[in-house]
Scaffold this motif. Sequence first.
Motif, PDB file in Angstrom:
ATOM      1  N   GLN A 126      14.870  -1.044  18.528  1.00  0.00           N
ATOM      2  CA  GLN A 126      13.997  -0.116  17.614  1.00  0.00           C
ATOM      3  C   GLN A 126      14.045  -1.149  16.125  1.00  0.00           C
ATOM      4  OE1 GLN A 126      16.159   3.623  17.132  1.00  0.00           O
ATOM      5  NE2 GLN A 126      18.092   2.706  15.909  1.00  0.00           N
ATOM      6  N   SER A 127      13.194  -0.700  15.267  1.00  0.00           N
ATOM      7  CA  SER A 127      13.280  -1.481  14.096  1.00  0.00           C
ATOM      8  C   SER A 127      13.848  -0.518  12.955  1.00  0.00           C
ATOM      9  CB  SER A 127      11.652  -1.641  13.716  1.00  0.00           C
ATOM     10  OG  SER A 127      11.103  -0.641  13.461  1.00  0.00           O
ATOM     11  N   PHE A 128      14.153  -1.147  11.671  1.00  0.00           N
ATOM     12  CA  PHE A 128      14.861  -0.293  10.552  1.00  0.00           C
ATOM     13  C   PHE A 128      14.312  -1.080   9.319  1.00  0.00           C
ATOM     14  CE2 PHE A 128      17.761  -3.577  11.839  1.00  0.00           C
ATOM     15  CZ  PHE A 128      18.463  -4.105  10.555  1.00  0.00           C
ATOM     16  N   GLY A 129      14.621  -0.243   8.260  1.00  0.00           N
ATOM     17  CA  GLY A 129      14.064  -0.781   6.997  1.00  0.00           C
ATOM     18  C   GLY A 129      12.929  -0.898   6.587  1.00  0.00           C
ATOM     19  N   GLU A 130      12.536  -1.264   5.372  1.00  0.00           N
ATOM     20  CA  GLU A 130      11.155  -1.256   4.841  1.00  0.00           C
ATOM     21  C   GLU A 130      10.435  -2.292   5.342  1.00  0.00           C
ATOM     22  OE1 GLU A 130       9.663   1.204   3.231  1.00  0.00           O
ATOM     23  OE2 GLU A 130      11.386   2.293   3.509  1.00  0.00           O
ATOM     24  N   PRO A 131       9.073  -2.312   5.519  1.00  0.00           N
ATOM     25  CA  PRO A 131       8.299  -3.525   5.950  1.00  0.00           C
ATOM     26  C   PRO A 131       8.339  -4.726   4.812  1.00  0.00           C
ATOM     27  CG  PRO A 131       6.707  -1.751   5.890  1.00  0.00           C
ATOM     28  CD  PRO A 131       8.123  -1.156   5.474  1.00  0.00           C
ATOM     29  N   VAL A 132       8.266  -5.974   5.157  1.00  0.00           N
ATOM     30  CA  VAL A 132       7.881  -7.043   4.365  1.00  0.00           C
ATOM     31  C   VAL A 132       6.598  -7.560   4.596  1.00  0.00           C
ATOM     32  CG1 VAL A 132       8.627  -9.293   3.780  1.00  0.00           C
ATOM     33  CG2 VAL A 132      10.186  -7.673   4.566  1.00  0.00           C
ATOM     34  N   VAL A 133       5.681  -7.433   3.503  1.00  0.00           N
ATOM     35  CA  VAL A 133       4.171  -7.761   3.569  1.00  0.00           C
ATOM     36  C   VAL A 133       4.335  -9.298   3.311  1.00  0.00           C
ATOM     37  CG1 VAL A 133       2.111  -7.667   2.420  1.00  0.00           C
ATOM     38  CG2 VAL A 133       3.583  -5.703   2.586  1.00  0.00           C
ATOM     39  N   ILE A 134       3.771 -10.101   4.484  1.00  0.00           N
ATOM     40  CA  ILE A 134       3.456 -11.455   4.425  1.00  0.00           C
ATOM     41  C   ILE A 134       2.316 -11.889   3.795  1.00  0.00           C
ATOM     42  CG2 ILE A 134       3.385 -13.519   5.650  1.00  0.00           C
ATOM     43  CD1 ILE A 134       5.578 -12.284   7.713  1.00  0.00           C
ATOM     44  N   LEU A 135       1.294 -11.181   4.090  1.00  0.00           N
ATOM     45  CA  LEU A 135      -0.117 -11.431   3.740  1.00  0.00           C
ATOM     46  C   LEU A 135      -0.882 -10.287   3.602  1.00  0.00           C
ATOM     47  CD1 LEU A 135      -2.443 -12.117   5.929  1.00  0.00           C
ATOM     48  CD2 LEU A 135      -1.194 -13.997   6.367  1.00  0.00           C
ATOM     49  N   ASN A 136      -1.924 -10.315   2.631  1.00  0.00           N
ATOM     50  CA  ASN A 136      -3.143  -9.437   2.495  1.00  0.00           C
ATOM     51  C   ASN A 136      -4.336 -10.285   3.037  1.00  0.00           C
ATOM     52  OD1 ASN A 136      -1.871  -6.595   1.631  1.00  0.00           O
ATOM     53  ND2 ASN A 136      -1.228  -8.052   0.081  1.00  0.00           N
ATOM     54  N   ALA A 137      -5.091  -9.859   3.911  1.00  0.00           N
ATOM     55  CA  ALA A 137      -5.939 -10.787   4.427  1.00  0.00           C
ATOM     56  C   ALA A 137      -7.049 -10.994   3.340  1.00  0.00           C
ATOM     57  CB  ALA A 137      -6.811 -10.092   5.679  1.00  0.00           C
ATOM     58  N   SER A 138      -7.526 -10.250   2.642  1.00  0.00           N
ATOM     59  CA  SER A 138      -8.751 -10.199   1.707  1.00  0.00           C
ATOM     60  C   SER A 138      -8.627 -11.108   0.640  1.00  0.00           C
ATOM     61  CB  SER A 138      -9.181  -8.890   1.042  1.00  0.00           C
ATOM     62  OG  SER A 138      -7.962  -8.316   0.088  1.00  0.00           O
ATOM     63  N   GLU A 139      -7.494 -11.566   0.237  1.00  0.00           N
ATOM     64  CA  GLU A 139      -6.937 -12.596  -0.447  1.00  0.00           C
ATOM     65  C   GLU A 139      -7.374 -14.157  -0.329  1.00  0.00           C
ATOM     66  OE1 GLU A 139      -2.859 -12.106  -1.505  1.00  0.00           O
ATOM     67  OE2 GLU A 139      -3.232 -10.240  -2.193  1.00  0.00           O
ATOM     68  N   ARG A 140      -7.756 -14.244   0.863  1.00  0.00           N
ATOM     69  CA  ARG A 140      -8.127 -15.696   1.395  1.00  0.00           C
ATOM     70  C   ARG A 140      -9.513 -15.798   1.255  1.00  0.00           C
ATOM     71  NH1 ARG A 140      -3.942 -14.830   1.309  1.00  0.00           N
ATOM     72  NH2 ARG A 140      -4.296 -16.269  -0.465  1.00  0.00           N
ATOM     73  N   GLU A 141     -10.026 -17.079   0.843  1.00  0.00           N
ATOM     74  CA  GLU A 141     -11.402 -17.285   0.384  1.00  0.00           C
ATOM     75  C   GLU A 141     -12.188 -17.559   1.526  1.00  0.00           C
ATOM     76  OE1 GLU A 141     -10.294 -22.091  -0.695  1.00  0.00           O
ATOM     77  OE2 GLU A 141     -11.391 -20.659  -2.090  1.00  0.00           O
ATOM     78  N   TRP A 142     -11.533 -17.851   2.706  1.00  0.00           N
ATOM     79  CA  TRP A 142     -12.425 -18.209   3.756  1.00  0.00           C
ATOM     80  C   TRP A 142     -12.900 -17.224   4.580  1.00  0.00           C
ATOM     81  CZ3 TRP A 142     -10.015 -16.570   8.178  1.00  0.00           C
ATOM     82  CH2 TRP A 142      -8.528 -16.703   7.998  1.00  0.00           C
ATOM     83  N   ILE A 143     -12.148 -15.924   4.543  1.00  0.00           N
ATOM     84  CA  ILE A 143     -12.242 -14.913   5.339  1.00  0.00           C
ATOM     85  C   ILE A 143     -13.623 -14.242   5.252  1.00  0.00           C
ATOM     86  CG2 ILE A 143     -11.305 -13.077   4.166  1.00  0.00           C
ATOM     87  CD1 ILE A 143      -9.471 -12.603   6.625  1.00  0.00           C
ATOM     88  N   ARG A 144     -14.137 -13.566   6.491  1.00  0.00           N
ATOM     89  CA  ARG A 144     -15.380 -12.991   6.378  1.00  0.00           C
ATOM     90  C   ARG A 144     -14.886 -11.484   6.601  1.00  0.00           C
ATOM     91  NH1 ARG A 144     -18.627 -12.781  11.792  1.00  0.00           N
ATOM     92  NH2 ARG A 144     -17.707 -14.692  11.897  1.00  0.00           N
TER      93      ARG A 144
END
Length: 313
Positions: free
Chosen positions: A175-193
């Motif tokens: 099982q998992s525990f604790g709060e999730p760590v956010v590594i990235l938000n996709a919309s912040e990348r300039e190349w993404i569609r």
Amino acid sequence: MEQGFRTIKTVGSDDIHIRDPFVFTYEKEQRYYLFGTTFADGAGDKDPIFEVYVSEDLESWTGPYVAFQPPKGFWGVRHYWAPEVFEVDGQFYMFASFKGGIGENRGTGILIADHPAGPYRPHSNGPVTIAGSECLDGTYYQDRNGQRWIIFCHEWTELYNGRIEALRLTADLKQSFGEPVVILNASEREWIRLFGDPRIEKQGFLTDAPFLYEARNNELLLLWSSYSVSNYGDSGFGGYTVAIARSANGSIEGPWTHDPELFMDRNAGHSSLFRDIQGNLRICTHYPDTPHGQERPLFLSVEEIATGLALKK
């Protein structure tokens, strides 16, 4: 290895229709085991399963054998996606995505086996990603302090701005525990569609296929996939692609920076890295991503350079 209802054959890589391929190199046997998304939703009276192919040279593959046949009452009923296999403490663990029943979320669960080819059996009590949320493509990582993690995608269908997040796992991987760590938000990348699915009348920024690699300079590199805009950079294809994020201090908690150049931009993606029997670094990906039905596993040579990773010419 267990035979299912499908005919066992020896074929070349180009003859295997598979998405999200993953290669486990088993040095003890000098063999490779290839997993991926194949019989994801079942057909007729056959339930969905995970399958495996075996090879000694990454060219000729024998299979498909059954890696996981869900037992009666198993929580995952469809969308058997993106299996990845890791050896931990002498056992083999498959991290795989499933969709639950009506009203239940998608998530990554953990299976266990005594051999890399299986047969796998349920290990975690349902998904170990965020309860009640749409998550997929979980991968495994143990950090330098011995903490075990699952890194996964929090779906654009729920958030609009898709994320890649991480959760700590208990030592027994149940099982998992604790709060999730956010590594990235996709919309912040300039190349993404912006990605859309007219069937569900939604658009959002998609994240797929996180995979971690510890570089020689102690940076932690994250490979992940989405869809790029056309003509990004010098040779942007505008299709499914692979990007790299990096944590300079080697910590899952970052801070994370993002390479402006795409690692792969050729209608190929959902990639992972592995060492071949000779110790050479390879990337495993499916190509092409579209049109659906044409996807095949592709293995390319990779080298580690001062600035990170590069495909060998």
